[in-house]
Design a protein around this motif. Structure first.
Motif, PDB file in Angstrom:
ATOM      1  N   GLN A  86      10.574   2.391  15.310  1.00 50.37           N
ATOM      2  CA  GLN A  86       9.314   2.766  14.677  1.00 50.37           C
ATOM      3  C   GLN A  86       8.480   3.701  15.540  1.00 50.37           C
ATOM      4  O   GLN A  86       7.906   4.663  15.029  1.00 50.37           O
ATOM      5  CB  GLN A  86       8.498   1.520  14.335  1.00 50.37           C
ATOM      6  CG  GLN A  86       7.182   1.849  13.646  1.00 50.37           C
ATOM      7  CD  GLN A  86       6.374   0.623  13.280  1.00 50.37           C
ATOM      8  OE1 GLN A  86       6.716  -0.500  13.650  1.00 50.37           O
ATOM      9  NE2 GLN A  86       5.298   0.823  12.559  1.00 50.37           N
TER      10      GLN A  86
ATOM     11  N   GLU B  92       7.336   7.290  14.222  1.00 50.73           N
ATOM     12  CA  GLU B  92       5.899   7.552  14.052  1.00 50.73           C
ATOM     13  C   GLU B  92       5.460   8.763  14.878  1.00 50.73           C
ATOM     14  O   GLU B  92       4.673   9.582  14.408  1.00 50.73           O
ATOM     15  CB  GLU B  92       5.075   6.330  14.457  1.00 50.73           C
ATOM     16  CG  GLU B  92       5.254   5.145  13.552  1.00 50.73           C
ATOM     17  CD  GLU B  92       4.410   5.200  12.294  1.00 50.73           C
ATOM     18  OE1 GLU B  92       3.409   5.937  12.256  1.00 50.73           O
ATOM     19  OE2 GLU B  92       4.768   4.492  11.337  1.00 50.73           O
TER      20      GLU B  92
ATOM     21  N   LEU C 246       1.106   7.456  20.810  1.00 51.33           N
ATOM     22  CA  LEU C 246       2.413   7.898  20.328  1.00 51.33           C
ATOM     23  C   LEU C 246       3.207   8.627  21.401  1.00 51.33           C
ATOM     24  O   LEU C 246       4.309   9.102  21.143  1.00 51.33           O
ATOM     25  CB  LEU C 246       2.236   8.784  19.089  1.00 51.33           C
ATOM     26  CG  LEU C 246       1.614   8.055  17.904  1.00 51.33           C
ATOM     27  CD1 LEU C 246       1.314   9.027  16.773  1.00 51.33           C
ATOM     28  CD2 LEU C 246       2.516   6.924  17.421  1.00 51.33           C
TER      29      LEU C 246
END
Length: 117
Positions: free
Chosen positions: A17, A21, A68
């Motif tokens: 993920q 992302e 991120l």
């Protein structure tokens, strides 16, 4: 032209993920904006290593602020190190991105592990 985002390291797409992302957000930040590159060097793979600005916003720093990407401590020399480290600390404090998902393996360690397998 292939660009390596300087001063940061984002999770690999193979990391689940967090990698997905990070990739999606990078595409979103770059879409429909005028881009400016602030190159620092060319790496051994022939990539331009640069800070990328989209619509005047520092994309590299924004990815760290969102949790991120990580401030890439070994390669902060050409950037505002304090801004990147502060952005990472803020993301961790507010449990954003990788800090929310509980990533245990930093991207550089993930790549090293993949090479040894």
């Amino acid at each position: 032209m292939t660009v390596r985002l300087v001063c940061i390291d984002a999770p690999e797409t193979a990391q689940g993920q967090s990698g997905t992302e990070a990739t999606q957000m990078l595409k979103q930040l770059l879409s429909n904006a005028s881009l400016e590159l602030r190159p620092q060097t060319i790496d051994k793979y022939g990539r331009t290593v640069a800070e990328v600005y989209a619509g005047g916003r520092n994309v590299n720093l924004e990815l760290v602020r969102m949790g991120l990407a990580y401030a890439y401590r070994d390669y902060l020399g050409g950037c505002d190190a304090n801004a990147y480290l502060d952005a990472e600390a803020q993301a961790e404090r507010y449990r954003q991105g990788v800090w929310r998902w509980g990533n245990k393996l930093k991207p550089w360690d993930f790549r090293k592990q993949q090479r040894s397998n």
